[in-house]
Design an enzyme around this catalytic site. Sequence first.
Site, PDB file in Angstrom:
ATOM      1  N   TYR A  37     -42.335 -14.674  48.749  1.00 57.03           N
ATOM      2  CA  TYR A  37     -43.090 -14.447  47.511  1.00 57.03           C
ATOM      3  C   TYR A  37     -44.343 -13.618  47.798  1.00 57.03           C
ATOM      4  O   TYR A  37     -44.564 -12.561  47.190  1.00 57.03           O
ATOM      5  CB  TYR A  37     -43.474 -15.786  46.857  1.00 57.03           C
ATOM      6  N   THR A  79     -52.215 -12.237  43.636  1.00 56.69           N
ATOM      7  CA  THR A  79     -52.467 -13.580  44.132  1.00 56.69           C
ATOM      8  C   THR A  79     -53.285 -13.581  45.421  1.00 56.69           C
ATOM      9  O   THR A  79     -53.239 -12.611  46.191  1.00 56.69           O
ATOM     10  CB  THR A  79     -51.113 -14.280  44.390  1.00 56.69           C
ATOM     11  N   ASP A  80     -53.967 -14.697  45.672  1.00 60.28           N
ATOM     12  CA  ASP A  80     -54.697 -14.848  46.946  1.00 60.28           C
ATOM     13  C   ASP A  80     -53.739 -15.035  48.118  1.00 60.28           C
ATOM     14  O   ASP A  80     -54.137 -14.907  49.275  1.00 60.28           O
ATOM     15  CB  ASP A  80     -55.685 -16.019  46.867  1.00 60.28           C
ATOM     16  N   GLU A  81     -52.459 -15.349  47.813  1.00 61.07           N
ATOM     17  CA  GLU A  81     -51.520 -15.640  48.910  1.00 61.07           C
ATOM     18  C   GLU A  81     -51.246 -14.430  49.783  1.00 61.07           C
ATOM     19  O   GLU A  81     -50.757 -14.566  50.904  1.00 61.07           O
ATOM     20  CB  GLU A  81     -50.201 -16.195  48.353  1.00 61.07           C
ATOM     21  N   LYS A 115     -45.426  -9.777  46.694  1.00 67.67           N
ATOM     22  CA  LYS A 115     -46.641  -9.464  45.927  1.00 67.67           C
ATOM     23  C   LYS A 115     -47.518  -8.489  46.726  1.00 67.67           C
ATOM     24  O   LYS A 115     -48.107  -7.565  46.152  1.00 67.67           O
ATOM     25  CB  LYS A 115     -47.438 -10.744  45.620  1.00 67.67           C
TER      26      LYS A 115
HETATM   27  P1  NAD Z   1     -44.398 -17.430  35.672  1.00 66.35           P
HETATM   28  O1  NAD Z   1     -43.296 -17.557  36.657  1.00 66.35           O
HETATM   29  O2  NAD Z   1     -44.818 -18.615  34.895  1.00 66.35           O
HETATM   30  O3  NAD Z   1     -44.046 -16.285  34.608  1.00 66.35           O
HETATM   31  C1  NAD Z   1     -43.444 -15.081  34.990  1.00 66.35           C
HETATM   32  C2  NAD Z   1     -42.960 -14.391  33.720  1.00 66.35           C
HETATM   33  O4  NAD Z   1     -42.404 -13.122  34.091  1.00 66.35           O
HETATM   34  C3  NAD Z   1     -41.848 -15.154  32.985  1.00 66.35           C
HETATM   35  O5  NAD Z   1     -42.094 -15.175  31.610  1.00 66.35           O
HETATM   36  C4  NAD Z   1     -40.593 -14.363  33.294  1.00 66.35           C
HETATM   37  O6  NAD Z   1     -39.611 -14.442  32.287  1.00 66.35           O
HETATM   38  C5  NAD Z   1     -41.154 -12.955  33.437  1.00 66.35           C
HETATM   39  N1  NAD Z   1     -40.321 -12.098  34.267  1.00 66.35           N
HETATM   40  C6  NAD Z   1     -39.786 -12.379  35.482  1.00 66.35           C
HETATM   41  N2  NAD Z   1     -39.062 -11.339  35.922  1.00 66.35           N
HETATM   42  C7  NAD Z   1     -39.156 -10.363  34.984  1.00 66.35           C
HETATM   43  C8  NAD Z   1     -38.663  -9.047  34.881  1.00 66.35           C
HETATM   44  N3  NAD Z   1     -37.882  -8.516  35.832  1.00 66.35           N
HETATM   45  N4  NAD Z   1     -38.973  -8.318  33.795  1.00 66.35           N
HETATM   46  C9  NAD Z   1     -39.756  -8.855  32.808  1.00 66.35           C
HETATM   47  N5  NAD Z   1     -40.236 -10.095  32.844  1.00 66.35           N
HETATM   48  C10 NAD Z   1     -39.959 -10.849  33.933  1.00 66.35           C
HETATM   49  O7  NAD Z   1     -45.617 -16.814  36.488  1.00 66.35           O
HETATM   50  P2  NAD Z   1     -47.180 -17.110  36.348  1.00 66.35           P
HETATM   51  O8  NAD Z   1     -47.528 -18.314  37.131  1.00 66.35           O
HETATM   52  O9  NAD Z   1     -47.552 -17.018  34.927  1.00 66.35           O
HETATM   53  O10 NAD Z   1     -47.763 -15.849  37.137  1.00 66.35           O
HETATM   54  C11 NAD Z   1     -48.007 -14.620  36.456  1.00 66.35           C
HETATM   55  C12 NAD Z   1     -48.520 -13.606  37.457  1.00 66.35           C
HETATM   56  O11 NAD Z   1     -49.726 -14.083  38.044  1.00 66.35           O
HETATM   57  C13 NAD Z   1     -47.569 -13.352  38.624  1.00 66.35           C
HETATM   58  O12 NAD Z   1     -47.597 -11.988  38.934  1.00 66.35           O
HETATM   59  C14 NAD Z   1     -48.146 -14.171  39.761  1.00 66.35           C
HETATM   60  O13 NAD Z   1     -47.847 -13.572  41.007  1.00 66.35           O
HETATM   61  C15 NAD Z   1     -49.618 -14.098  39.462  1.00 66.35           C
HETATM   62  N6  NAD Z   1     -50.420 -15.251  39.905  1.00 66.35           N
HETATM   63  C16 NAD Z   1     -50.049 -16.522  39.613  1.00 66.35           C
HETATM   64  C17 NAD Z   1     -50.871 -17.586  40.003  1.00 66.35           C
HETATM   65  C18 NAD Z   1     -50.518 -19.021  39.658  1.00 66.35           C
HETATM   66  O14 NAD Z   1     -51.207 -19.920  40.132  1.00 66.35           O
HETATM   67  N7  NAD Z   1     -49.517 -19.284  38.861  1.00 66.35           N
HETATM   68  C19 NAD Z   1     -52.048 -17.331  40.694  1.00 66.35           C
HETATM   69  C20 NAD Z   1     -52.387 -16.016  40.995  1.00 66.35           C
HETATM   70  C21 NAD Z   1     -51.570 -14.973  40.584  1.00 66.35           C
HETATM   71  O1  DAU Z   2     -52.474 -19.239  45.226  1.00 64.64           O
HETATM   72  C1  DAU Z   2     -51.900 -18.631  44.104  1.00 64.64           C
HETATM   73  C2  DAU Z   2     -50.450 -19.045  44.007  1.00 64.64           C
HETATM   74  O2  DAU Z   2     -50.436 -20.396  43.579  1.00 64.64           O
HETATM   75  C3  DAU Z   2     -49.642 -18.175  43.063  1.00 64.64           C
HETATM   76  O3  DAU Z   2     -49.598 -16.863  43.551  1.00 64.64           O
HETATM   77  C4  DAU Z   2     -48.221 -18.712  42.908  1.00 64.64           C
HETATM   78  O4  DAU Z   2     -47.520 -17.958  41.945  1.00 64.64           O
HETATM   79  C5  DAU Z   2     -48.303 -20.165  42.466  1.00 64.64           C
HETATM   80  O5  DAU Z   2     -47.003 -20.703  42.415  1.00 64.64           O
HETATM   81  C6  DAU Z   2     -49.164 -20.962  43.417  1.00 64.64           C
HETATM   82  O6  DAU Z   2     -48.532 -21.100  44.706  1.00 64.64           O
HETATM   83  P1  DAU Z   2     -48.555 -22.474  45.513  1.00 64.64           P
HETATM   84  O7  DAU Z   2     -47.409 -22.509  46.423  1.00 64.64           O
HETATM   85  O8  DAU Z   2     -49.903 -22.722  46.084  1.00 64.64           O
HETATM   86  O9  DAU Z   2     -48.385 -23.500  44.257  1.00 64.64           O
HETATM   87  P2  DAU Z   2     -47.469 -24.800  44.073  1.00 64.64           P
HETATM   88  O10 DAU Z   2     -47.855 -25.412  42.765  1.00 64.64           O
HETATM   89  O11 DAU Z   2     -46.040 -24.541  44.322  1.00 64.64           O
HETATM   90  O12 DAU Z   2     -47.985 -25.746  45.253  1.00 64.64           O
HETATM   91  C7  DAU Z   2     -49.357 -26.081  45.387  1.00 64.64           C
HETATM   92  C8  DAU Z   2     -49.501 -26.895  46.672  1.00 64.64           C
HETATM   93  O13 DAU Z   2     -48.824 -28.142  46.514  1.00 64.64           O
HETATM   94  C9  DAU Z   2     -48.861 -26.241  47.889  1.00 64.64           C
HETATM   95  O14 DAU Z   2     -49.636 -26.533  49.033  1.00 64.64           O
HETATM   96  C10 DAU Z   2     -47.504 -26.919  48.001  1.00 64.64           C
HETATM   97  C11 DAU Z   2     -47.786 -28.323  47.485  1.00 64.64           C
HETATM   98  N1  DAU Z   2     -46.654 -28.983  46.789  1.00 64.64           N
HETATM   99  C12 DAU Z   2     -46.023 -28.306  45.797  1.00 64.64           C
HETATM  100  C13 DAU Z   2     -44.962 -28.872  45.121  1.00 64.64           C
HETATM  101  C14 DAU Z   2     -44.244 -28.123  44.027  1.00 64.64           C
HETATM  102  C15 DAU Z   2     -46.286 -30.275  47.125  1.00 64.64           C
HETATM  103  O15 DAU Z   2     -46.900 -30.891  48.023  1.00 64.64           O
HETATM  104  N2  DAU Z   2     -45.247 -30.835  46.454  1.00 64.64           N
HETATM  105  C16 DAU Z   2     -44.555 -30.185  45.477  1.00 64.64           C
HETATM  106  O16 DAU Z   2     -43.585 -30.765  44.935  1.00 64.64           O
END
Ligand code: NAD
Ligand code: DAU
Length: 372
Positions: free
Chosen positions: A178, A152-154, A182
């Site tokens: 989180y 992630t970019d975080e 990561k």
């Molecule tokens: P998600 O939470 O939707 O899915 C995570 C999956 O991992 C789930 O299916 C869960 O059951 C599985 N899981 C959790 N713990 C586990 C374990 N111990 N063993 C096996 N499986 C397990 O997450 P996502 O949003 O799809 O993100 C996927 C990956 O991409 C993550 O590594 C996250 O850090 C990264 N990522 C997410 C975003 C985003 O915006 N969602 C952006 C950049 C990177």
């Molecule tokens: O940047 C990549 C990341 O993006 C991933 O690594 C994470 O897994 C993914 O969850 C996401 O993180 P964020 O915290 O940026 O996403 P989220 O959807 O939780 O929130 C997006 C923005 O919106 C953040 O600034 C918080 C704000 N927010 C979020 C929720 C859930 C609100 O204002 N209200 C809300 O109820």
Amino acid sequence: MIDSWNEKAVRVHRRLLVTGGAGFIGSNFVLYWCDTYPDDRVVVLDALTYAGNRGTLAALEGRENFRFVEGDICDRTLLDKLLQAENIDTVAHFAAESHVDRSILGPGAFVQTNVVGTFTLLEAFRQHWKTPPFIPPVNGGDRGEIFLHVSTDEVYGSLGPNDPAFTETTPYAPNSPYSASKAGSDHLVRAYHHTYGLPTIITNCSNNYGPYQFPEKLIPLMCINALIGKHLPVYGDGQNVRDWLYVIDHCRALDVVIHRGKPGETYNVGGNNEVKNIDLVQTLCELMDELAPDLPVRPCSNLIAFVKDRQGHDRRYAINSTKLKTQLDWSPSVTVEEGLRRTVEWYLKNRDWWEPLLSEEYQTYYRQVYVS
Ligand code: NAD
Ligand code: DAU
């Protein structure tokens, strides 16, 4: 013609282990991969936590080249068995605890899965990778073994309004449990390449959105709350900025990285779509007003409520994907306007997918974050 270091002119069939393949990005990736490369073997390993949903992959069940295994990436015995029995050459590692607000409530699971789980997977792959022989592929080419770590970019921390976007050399400065977990996993992956020569690649991606995203995340939460007439909680002043990428564009980026990325490298993936949260929520409200025939509250923006800010809330993320663009010829194909429209339409049409997720566990989580 494929002209990279690890692919032959005739494409080698891969055997992938996709961890977290029942989650949001993982399931989109598996559906994309099975559709694009139907002759590849795809084995999904997923613990089916609250965020995992096997039903998302229902269309693939029963296919000869697809297998779903319920299990934990911390289970070394299971990993060893799977890597060997399936003769895996490509690991696409998505499994993680992924939600920042949950990491604030309970960081332990994040350290366990994201750090210990990634370590366990690296150790298992190191053992598997160094144990000869891999069974030669059908068409006789090199395997191009890859351990792709999806991150992630975080990990880069928070930007000020005029700071340049994160590049691959921006120092790590994670701010939430989180992102710290990561970052820890990224460092382990990097060290396994440096120390053991393991063919690892790390991708650091910005915020994804699209179909099959769990309701706790900003975009699905706003769509679903609008549909059920609940308030739309915007943290703090709503001026935080995120860089949004449609999930299929992320999958396309991972595709080029697996096929043509260089082991040991890191690639940033971003949408070049910086949007303030409040502007994004306003756009979603307009789309809901236009597309949803029977909204309980209209205009939808009447539901917007500014609520207590997230602790340690990062102000701005922005990703510079120049390396991926110039070296691997990737760029996003879906504009944020188009992607948001498609996403809203998807949540409108797929109530059967998200309604069961509004479970008692979800309501308890929701109360902890939003009602205090
Ligand atoms: P998600 O939470 O939707 O899915 C995570 C999956 O991992 C789930 O299916 C869960 O059951 C599985 N899981 C959790 N713990 C586990 C374990 N111990 N063993 C096996 N499986 C397990 O997450 P996502 O949003 O799809 O993100 C996927 C990956 O991409 C993550 O590594 C996250 O850090 C990264 N990522 C997410 C975003 C985003 O915006 N969602 C952006 C950049 C990177
Ligand atoms: O940047 C990549 C990341 O993006 C991933 O690594 C994470 O897994 C993914 O969850 C996401 O993180 P964020 O915290 O940026 O996403 P989220 O959807 O939780 O929130 C997006 C923005 O919106 C953040 O600034 C918080 C704000 N927010 C979020 C929720 C859930 C609100 O204002 N209200 C809300 O109820």
